[in-house]
Motif scaffolding. Structure first.
Motif, PDB file in Angstrom:
ATOM      1  N   TYR A 221       0.813  -1.210   0.000  1.00  0.00           N
ATOM      2  CA  TYR A 221       0.000   0.000   0.000  1.00  0.00           C
ATOM      3  C   TYR A 221       0.850   1.266   0.000  1.00  0.00           C
ATOM      4  CZ  TYR A 221      -3.409   3.546   1.193  1.00  0.00           C
ATOM      5  OH  TYR A 221      -4.190   4.689   1.183  1.00  0.00           O
ATOM      6  N   ASP A 222       0.624   2.071  -1.016  1.00  0.00           N
ATOM      7  CA  ASP A 222       1.267   3.368  -1.152  1.00  0.00           C
ATOM      8  C   ASP A 222       0.281   4.251  -1.896  1.00  0.00           C
ATOM      9  OD1 ASP A 222       2.699   5.625  -1.758  1.00  0.00           O
ATOM     10  OD2 ASP A 222       4.106   4.633  -3.109  1.00  0.00           O
ATOM     11  N   PRO A 223      -0.351   5.206  -1.216  1.00  0.00           N
ATOM     12  CA  PRO A 223      -1.386   6.008  -1.876  1.00  0.00           C
ATOM     13  C   PRO A 223      -0.885   6.773  -3.087  1.00  0.00           C
ATOM     14  CG  PRO A 223      -0.805   6.943   0.263  1.00  0.00           C
ATOM     15  CD  PRO A 223      -0.169   5.591   0.194  1.00  0.00           C
ATOM     16  N   GLN A 310       0.231   2.161   5.182  1.00  0.00           N
ATOM     17  CA  GLN A 310       1.261   2.822   4.384  1.00  0.00           C
ATOM     18  C   GLN A 310       2.632   2.676   5.032  1.00  0.00           C
ATOM     19  OE1 GLN A 310       0.590   7.001   3.693  1.00  0.00           O
ATOM     20  NE2 GLN A 310       2.400   7.227   2.410  1.00  0.00           N
ATOM     21  N   ALA A 311       2.701   2.850   6.345  1.00  0.00           N
ATOM     22  CA  ALA A 311       3.982   2.783   7.042  1.00  0.00           C
ATOM     23  C   ALA A 311       4.647   1.423   6.896  1.00  0.00           C
ATOM     24  CB  ALA A 311       3.793   3.121   8.517  1.00  0.00           C
ATOM     25  N   PHE A 316      -2.550  -4.629   0.063  1.00  0.00           N
ATOM     26  CA  PHE A 316      -3.908  -4.083   0.141  1.00  0.00           C
ATOM     27  C   PHE A 316      -4.970  -5.183   0.191  1.00  0.00           C
ATOM     28  CE2 PHE A 316      -7.777  -2.142  -1.480  1.00  0.00           C
ATOM     29  CZ  PHE A 316      -7.753  -0.850  -0.964  1.00  0.00           C
ATOM     30  N   THR A 317      -4.919  -6.095  -0.759  1.00  0.00           N
ATOM     31  CA  THR A 317      -5.942  -7.139  -0.853  1.00  0.00           C
ATOM     32  C   THR A 317      -5.870  -8.100   0.323  1.00  0.00           C
ATOM     33  OG1 THR A 317      -5.923  -6.982  -3.274  1.00  0.00           O
ATOM     34  CG2 THR A 317      -6.854  -8.983  -2.310  1.00  0.00           C
ATOM     35  N   ASP A 343       5.591  -2.894  11.656  1.00  0.00           N
ATOM     36  CA  ASP A 343       5.391  -2.291  12.977  1.00  0.00           C
ATOM     37  C   ASP A 343       4.199  -2.985  13.656  1.00  0.00           C
ATOM     38  OD1 ASP A 343       4.971  -0.729  15.206  1.00  0.00           O
ATOM     39  OD2 ASP A 343       5.184   1.188  14.159  1.00  0.00           O
ATOM     40  N   ARG A 344       4.493  -4.070  14.357  1.00  0.00           N
ATOM     41  CA  ARG A 344       3.422  -4.846  14.987  1.00  0.00           C
ATOM     42  C   ARG A 344       2.708  -4.043  16.087  1.00  0.00           C
ATOM     43  NH1 ARG A 344       5.374 -10.119  13.701  1.00  0.00           N
ATOM     44  NH2 ARG A 344       6.162  -9.886  11.595  1.00  0.00           N
ATOM     45  N   ALA A 345       3.468  -3.212  16.804  1.00  0.00           N
ATOM     46  CA  ALA A 345       2.874  -2.430  17.891  1.00  0.00           C
ATOM     47  C   ALA A 345       1.835  -1.456  17.349  1.00  0.00           C
ATOM     48  CB  ALA A 345       3.958  -1.676  18.656  1.00  0.00           C
TER      49      ALA A 345
END
Length: 438
Positions: A221-223, A310-311, A316-317, A343-345
Motif C-alpha cells: 500500500y502506497d497512496p 502505508q507505514a 492491500f488485498t 510495525d506490529r505495535a
C-alpha cells in the motif's frame, strides 16, 4: 468457438452476417493536454446484439487492423495487452464494478513492432456503448453544434430515457454521468484498482471502466503509487484518481455547455461529484471493515488504518481479506493479519481501536466475517499472475489464461485449490512494469 465462421469473424477476417462495421471518431485530453482528434485507431464496432437483460450490447474487435483513425499506427493489438484486457474486464465484472466485458481473445503469429516485435491478437469486447467523454469533446472543439446535439440526443434516448422529462435534459445528462463517474472512482479506490491512463477519451459516458492498458491492483500500500511507467509526472497515481475523475467531468461539462445553455447550470450539474464520491467510498469502506452503523469518529479509525498500512507497505488485498478473521475476544486470531505489518505495535494499537468500535454495535464474529468476505476479494489480477499467463500464451499454451479466468470469476470464494493465487507476489514480480504500450 468450434464454429470456424465465428472464429474468422472474431479474428477480424470476415464480417458477421448483418453487421455494418465502423470506427468512431473522438478527441480528448491526454495527460491533461488537449490532443485533438483521436478515434478508434485499432477498434472496429461490428454492431449490437440483444442482451439477456433486454438491452443491447455492442460488439467491438480490438486489434483487427487499420481504421480511418489509425493515424500512423497499424491497428493491431499485441497478445500481451489483449490478454490483460480480456482477463481484467471479467475480473472487474466479477468484483461488481461497472466495466466493458470481454467475449473472446484470439492469438496470431503476425508480428507488430512495439518496443520490440511482438505477436498480435484480437480481443472481442462488449458494452452497451463505447461513447466517451472525448466523443462530445470532438464536436465541441470542432465547432459542430449540430453533431454535438445529435450525439447528446442519441445518448439520452438510448441510455438515459428517463432524462427526457427533465427541464434541461442536457444538464441532467451531465449530472447523471458525474454521479456515475464519482461512484466508479469510489469503487476503484475500494479495491485498490489503478487505471493508469484516465484521459478523457478513456472515460465512458455510462460510467464503465473502459480501455484496459497499464492498469494495476495495489499490492504494497502506497497512496501515491503510479502503475503506469509512462506517467512520469504521476498524474494518474492511485490517490489522484478521484480528482482526475472530477477534472474529466469538467471537461465533459465544457463540451456540453452549448447544449446546457449556461455556465451556472453546468457547474450545478458538476457540483455533486464530491458528495457522491465521499458517500459511496464511505459506504464501501464501512462494508470492508464489517461496520454496520455510522459513528462520529469512524473517519479517524479509517485514517489511522491507512496510515499504518502505508507505514508497513501492507498488501492491500491481503489486509482486507485477513481482517475478516479478526475476533473480538482473541488476539491470537490476528497472527496472519499482524504478520503483514513491520510495525506490529502500531497494528496492535489500531486493532484495539477497531475492536472497541465493533463492540459499540454488538458485532458478531461469524456474521461479520461472512459479510466482509463478500466484499473483500481474495483474488485480484496481480501483474505477476497476468505475466505468467501471458508468457505461456506466447508459447501457444492458453491453459493459464483459462485457469486465471475461472479463479477471477469467483474472487470472493475461498477456492482452497487455488490458494497460491492469493499469496504475496514473488520477489521477481517487483521488477514488472506496465506502460502505455501494455
Amino acid at each position: 468457438m468450434s464454429d470456424e465462421e465465428l472464429v474468422q469473424a472474431l479474428a477480424g477476417n470476415r464480417p458477421l452476417p448483418n453487421s455494418a462495421p465502423l470506427a468512431a471518431v473522438y478527441s480528448g485530453h491526454q495527460f491533461g493536454v488537449w490532443a485533438g482528434q483521436l478515434g478508434d485507431g485499432r477498434a472496429i464496432l461490428l454492431g449490437d446484439v440483444a442482451a439477456r437483460d433486454g438491452g443491447r450490447m455492442e460488439l467491438q474487435l480490438k486489434g483487427a487492423g487499420a481504421t480511418p483513425y489509425s493515424r500512423m499506427g497499424d491497428g493491431r493489438a499485441v497478445l500481451r495487452s489483449s490478454i490483460r484486457e480480456y482477463l481484467c474486464s471479467e475480473a472487474m465484472a466479477a468484483l461488481g464494478i461497472p466495466t466493458s466485458r470481454a467475449l473472446a481473445v484470439i492469438g496470431s503469429d503476425q508480428l507488430a513492432m512495439r518496443e520490440r516485435p511482438e505477436t498480435t491478437a484480437v480481443v472481442t469486447r462488449m458494452a452497451p456503448s463505447f461513447v466517451r467523454f472525448g466523443s462530445f469533446e470532438h464536436w465541441y472543439y470542432n465547432n459542430q453544434p449540430e453533431n454535438l446535439k445529435t450525439l447528446a440526443d442519441y445518448a439520452i434516448a438510448g441510455f438515459y430515457p428517463e432524462l427526457l422529462a427533465a427541464a434541461n435534459p442536457y444538464q441532467a445528462l451531465l449530472a447523471e454521468v458525474t454521479r456515475r463517474t464519482a461512484h466508479l472512482m469510489a469503487q476503484w479506490q475500494a479495491v485498490g484498482f489503478m487505471h493508469g491512463v484516465m484521459n478523457t477519451d478513456n472515460m465512458s459516458i455510462l460510467g464503465l471502466t473502459l480501455d484496459y492498458g497499464p492498469y494495476g491492483f495495489m499490492e504494497a500500500y502506497d497512496p501515491g503509487h503510479i502503475c503506469n511507467h509512462t506517467d512520469q509526472q504521476g498524474r494518474y497515481a492511485y490517490n489522484k484518481q478521484p480528482q482526475i475523475g472530477h477534472w474529466n467531468c469538467f471537461a465533459l461539462g465544457q463540451a456540453l455547455l452549448p447544449l446546457i445553455g449556461s455556465v451556472e447550470a453546468t457547474e450545478a450539474a458538476l457540483a455533486s461529484y464530491q458528495a457522491h464520491y465521499d458517500k459511496k467510498l464511505d459506504e464501501l469502506l464501512h462494508a470492508k471493515l464489517g461496520l454496520a452503523t455510522q459513528q462520529a469518529d469512524d473517519d479517524k479509525l479509517l485514517d489511522a488504518m491507512f496510515a499504518i498500512m502505508q507505514a508497513s507497505h501492507v498488501d492491500f488485498t491481503l489486509f482486507f481479506r485477513q481482517l475478516g478473521n479478526l475476533r473480538l475476544d482473541d488476539a491470537g486470531g490476528d497472527s496472519a493479519l499482524r504478520d503483514l505489518f513491520i510495525d506490529r505495535a502500531a497494528f496492535d494499537a489500531w486493532a484495539l481501536q477497531y475492536r472497541t468500535r465493533l463492540k459499540l454495535e454488538n458485532s458478531q464474529d461469524q456474521s461479520r466475517k461472512l459479510a466482509m468476505d463478500a466484499c473483500n476479494p481474495k483474488y485480484v489480477l496481480r501483474n505477476y499472475l497476468a505475466q505468467t499467463a501471458i508468457e505461456q500464451a506466447q508459447n501457444k499454451d492458453f491453459s493459464e489464461v483459462g485457469k486465471l479466468l475461472e479463479i477471477l470469476e469467483n474472487p470472493f470464494d475461498e477456492q482452497p485449490q487455488h490458494a497460491k493465487y492469493s499469496a504475496l507476489p514473488p520477489d521477481w514480480a517487483r521488477g514488472l512494469e506496465v506502460s502505455c504500450s501494455s
